[in-house]
Design an enzyme around this catalytic site. Structure first.
Site, PDB file in Angstrom:
ATOM      1  N   SER A 102      80.009 -27.255  14.131  1.00  0.00           N
ATOM      2  CA  SER A 102      80.362 -25.872  13.829  1.00  0.00           C
ATOM      3  C   SER A 102      80.341 -25.646  12.320  1.00  0.00           C
ATOM      4  CB  SER A 102      81.743 -25.574  14.433  1.00  0.00           C
ATOM      5  OG  SER A 102      82.033 -24.206  14.306  1.00  0.00           O
TER       6      SER A 102
ATOM      7  N   ILE B  77      77.903 -30.875   2.335  1.00  0.00           N
ATOM      8  CA  ILE B  77      77.517 -32.288   2.362  1.00  0.00           C
ATOM      9  C   ILE B  77      76.268 -32.459   1.507  1.00  0.00           C
ATOM     10  CG2 ILE B  77      76.825 -34.240   3.826  1.00  0.00           C
ATOM     11  CD1 ILE B  77      79.678 -33.241   4.428  1.00  0.00           C
TER      12      ILE B  77
ATOM     13  N   LYS C  45      78.646 -19.691  15.134  1.00  0.00           N
ATOM     14  CA  LYS C  45      79.602 -20.810  15.107  1.00  0.00           C
ATOM     15  C   LYS C  45      80.948 -20.395  15.696  1.00  0.00           C
ATOM     16  CE  LYS C  45      76.854 -23.833  12.982  1.00  0.00           C
ATOM     17  NZ  LYS C  45      76.242 -24.944  13.711  1.00  0.00           N
TER      18      LYS C  45
ATOM     19  N   ASP D 102      62.636 -27.715  21.831  1.00  0.00           N
ATOM     20  CA  ASP D 102      63.255 -26.557  21.181  1.00  0.00           C
ATOM     21  C   ASP D 102      64.482 -26.195  22.019  1.00  0.00           C
ATOM     22  OD1 ASP D 102      63.979 -24.016  20.285  1.00  0.00           O
ATOM     23  OD2 ASP D 102      61.900 -23.417  19.895  1.00  0.00           O
TER      24      ASP D 102
HETATM   25  C1  HXC Z   1      65.893 -13.653   5.757  1.00  0.00           C
HETATM   26  C2  HXC Z   1      64.685 -14.892   7.279  1.00  0.00           C
HETATM   27  C3  HXC Z   1      64.752 -16.034   6.442  1.00  0.00           C
HETATM   28  C4  HXC Z   1      65.446 -15.894   5.191  1.00  0.00           C
HETATM   29  C5  HXC Z   1      63.632 -16.548   8.207  1.00  0.00           C
HETATM   30  N1  HXC Z   1      63.977 -15.278   8.355  1.00  0.00           N
HETATM   31  N2  HXC Z   1      64.100 -17.051   7.062  1.00  0.00           N
HETATM   32  N3  HXC Z   1      65.251 -13.715   6.934  1.00  0.00           N
HETATM   33  N4  HXC Z   1      66.015 -14.690   4.893  1.00  0.00           N
HETATM   34  N5  HXC Z   1      65.542 -16.903   4.339  1.00  0.00           N
HETATM   35  C6  HXC Z   1      63.620 -14.394   9.444  1.00  0.00           C
HETATM   36  C7  HXC Z   1      62.139 -14.242   9.602  1.00  0.00           C
HETATM   37  O1  HXC Z   1      61.590 -13.302   8.687  1.00  0.00           O
HETATM   38  C8  HXC Z   1      62.050 -13.782  11.047  1.00  0.00           C
HETATM   39  O2  HXC Z   1      62.383 -12.419  11.152  1.00  0.00           O
HETATM   40  C9  HXC Z   1      63.164 -14.531  11.726  1.00  0.00           C
HETATM   41  O3  HXC Z   1      64.066 -14.926  10.695  1.00  0.00           O
HETATM   42  C10 HXC Z   1      62.682 -15.774  12.435  1.00  0.00           C
HETATM   43  O4  HXC Z   1      61.999 -16.582  11.491  1.00  0.00           O
HETATM   44  P1  HXC Z   1      60.956 -17.695  11.941  1.00  0.00           P
HETATM   45  O5  HXC Z   1      60.545 -18.441  10.734  1.00  0.00           O
HETATM   46  O6  HXC Z   1      59.905 -17.082  12.793  1.00  0.00           O
HETATM   47  O7  HXC Z   1      61.847 -18.569  12.948  1.00  0.00           O
HETATM   48  P2  HXC Z   1      61.846 -20.092  13.218  1.00  0.00           P
HETATM   49  O8  HXC Z   1      60.526 -20.721  12.962  1.00  0.00           O
HETATM   50  O9  HXC Z   1      62.438 -20.288  14.532  1.00  0.00           O
HETATM   51  O10 HXC Z   1      62.805 -20.638  12.079  1.00  0.00           O
HETATM   52  C11 HXC Z   1      64.170 -20.567  12.208  1.00  0.00           C
HETATM   53  C12 HXC Z   1      64.848 -20.643  10.845  1.00  0.00           C
HETATM   54  C13 HXC Z   1      64.335 -21.838  10.071  1.00  0.00           C
HETATM   55  C14 HXC Z   1      66.330 -20.674  11.022  1.00  0.00           C
HETATM   56  C15 HXC Z   1      64.468 -19.359  10.149  1.00  0.00           C
HETATM   57  O11 HXC Z   1      64.728 -21.771   8.736  1.00  0.00           O
HETATM   58  C16 HXC Z   1      64.778 -23.139  10.666  1.00  0.00           C
HETATM   59  O12 HXC Z   1      64.480 -23.463  11.810  1.00  0.00           O
HETATM   60  N6  HXC Z   1      65.491 -23.964   9.973  1.00  0.00           N
HETATM   61  C17 HXC Z   1      66.006 -25.230  10.528  1.00  0.00           C
HETATM   62  C18 HXC Z   1      66.718 -26.000   9.547  1.00  0.00           C
HETATM   63  C19 HXC Z   1      67.921 -25.316   8.976  1.00  0.00           C
HETATM   64  O13 HXC Z   1      67.912 -24.138   8.641  1.00  0.00           O
HETATM   65  N7  HXC Z   1      68.963 -26.066   8.787  1.00  0.00           N
HETATM   66  C20 HXC Z   1      70.101 -25.585   8.088  1.00  0.00           C
HETATM   67  C21 HXC Z   1      71.260 -25.586   8.939  1.00  0.00           C
HETATM   68  S1  HXC Z   1      72.637 -25.382   7.907  1.00  0.00           S
HETATM   69  P3  HXC Z   1      61.242 -11.242  11.246  1.00  0.00           P
HETATM   70  O14 HXC Z   1      62.034  -9.992  11.396  1.00  0.00           O
HETATM   71  O15 HXC Z   1      60.478 -11.326   9.949  1.00  0.00           O
HETATM   72  O16 HXC Z   1      60.408 -11.563  12.440  1.00  0.00           O
HETATM   73  C22 HXC Z   1      73.919 -25.001   8.798  1.00  0.00           C
HETATM   74  C23 HXC Z   1      75.185 -25.225   8.045  1.00  0.00           C
HETATM   75  C24 HXC Z   1      76.186 -24.166   8.221  1.00  0.00           C
HETATM   76  O17 HXC Z   1      73.818 -24.625   9.907  1.00  0.00           O
HETATM   77  C25 HXC Z   1      77.360 -24.207   7.256  1.00  0.00           C
HETATM   78  C26 HXC Z   1      77.568 -25.313   6.302  1.00  0.00           C
HETATM   79  C27 HXC Z   1      78.755 -25.164   5.361  1.00  0.00           C
END
Ligand code: HXC
Length: 283
Positions: free
Chosen positions: A153, A200, A171, A76
């Site tokens: 980014s 993408i 970013k 992590d």
């Molecule tokens: C609002 C949300 C949410 C959502 C999570 N949270 N998803 N709030 N809308 N859709 C909140 C939760 O309620 C919690 O807050 C807090 O965020 C942490 O959530 P967890 O699930 O406990 O965290 P974690 O397990 O670490 O997950 C992190 C994550 C997850 C970001 C939420 O989706 C993840 O790890 N995803 C990885 C893959 C990913 O997202 N890839 C996309 C990257 S795209 P509370 O207050 O309830 O505790 C990218 C491109 C950018 O970066 C631009 C492109 C043009």
């Protein structure tokens, strides 16, 4: 994602022979494609992310597709001890680190009032602190190898896109780090650049975010100046270029690879989307 990412028709095949890449987020999406491309040019790679099973599967598939050496280390990026362990494992396996790609990221669409304190902090920790942590852990090895860093980014903050302040501000700070590190690591022979990908196809990011962007009525992409959605290959090509000697006098630059998209992308149904935001499904 299993489509072939092969840039050897454009760039010399053995460009990175004997070199080693460490890539966070390399188990899926854009960063997996970046890794695959580097390996096809001769680099050995270590990919890291949280999910060990997903990572092992991706490494096995890439080994099979490329015939190259790729290993998976679960870590992590929010945890300094975990990234230090990943760096240690890379050195034990391959003896050096020439290239670092900081790609691990988390994102989702969230209107301001639905973005909790913890949600904001979570994305800052994964994207920004993760980038800092891994780079700090790998920096002495990168200096030794006179290597190259690419920070992944995004253009989100260029226009203040709604529902994206958490990722956008992370970013923006990452782009600042790209410049600070270019200045501080340049004299050690390390180049530091960024890539800001546009939309993408078939990535998690695209699936999660595309609902916020204006598209044509028929779902097409005529608002993108270069007329098409991006492919992982587009980002892979930029990666190989920036890591190659072709970019030997380029540092501190964040290269936007998006077909010109950020200049014409508009939020869906603005300002209603912020005055009366819909309840968004969590993807
Ligand atoms: C609002 C949300 C949410 C959502 C999570 N949270 N998803 N709030 N809308 N859709 C909140 C939760 O309620 C919690 O807050 C807090 O965020 C942490 O959530 P967890 O699930 O406990 O965290 P974690 O397990 O670490 O997950 C992190 C994550 C997850 C970001 C939420 O989706 C993840 O790890 N995803 C990885 C893959 C990913 O997202 N890839 C996309 C990257 S795209 P509370 O207050 O309830 O505790 C990218 C491109 C950018 O970066 C631009 C492109 C043009």
């Amino acid at each position: 994602m299993s489509s072939v990412v092969d840039t050897t028709q454009i760039f010399k095949e053995n460009l990175f022979a004997g070199k080693v890449l460490l890539c966070s987020g390399g188990g899926s999406g854009i960063c997996r494609g970046m890794t695959e491309a580097m390996v096809r040019h001769g680099a050995k790679a270590v990919i890291i992310s949280r999910s060990k099973d997903k990572l092992e599967k991706a490494a096995a598939e890439m080994r099979q597709a490329t015939g190259g050496e790729i290993i998976a280390v679960a870590a992590d990026v929010r945890k300094p001890e975990a990234v230090e362990n990943a760096v240690q494992k890379t050195i034990e396996a391959f003896g050096r680190i020439d290239f670092l790609i900081n790609g691990a990221a988390g994102n989702f669409l969230a209107p301001f009032q639905d973005l909790s304190y913890n949600a904001f902090r979570t994305v800052i920790e994964i994207d920004l602190l993760g980038t800092f942590n891994l780079t700090k852990a790998a920096s002495e090895h990168l200096k030794k190898a006179k290597g190259s860093i690419i920070n992944v980014s995004a253009t989100l903050y260029y226009t203040g896109l709604p529902y994206q302040q958490h990722a956008g501000s992370a970013k923006a700070a990452i782009d600042a780090l790209t410049k600070h590190w270019a200045v501080e690591l340049g004299p050690h022979g390390v180049r530091v650049n960024g890539i800001s990908p546009g939309p993408i196809g078939s990535t998690v990011g695209m699936k999660k975010l595309s609902g916020a962007f204006r598209r044509d009525e028929n779902g097409g992409h005529s608002s993108i100046p270069l007329g098409r959605q991006g492919e992982t290959m587009d980002i892979a090509q930029a990666t190989v270029f920036l890591n190659s000697q072709g970019a030997s006098w380029i540092t501190g630059v964040t290269l936007v690879v998006d077909g010109g998209c950020w200049m014409t992308t508009a939020p869906v149904n603005y300002p209603q989307m912020v005055l009366n935001p819909p309840k968004l499904a969590r993807l």
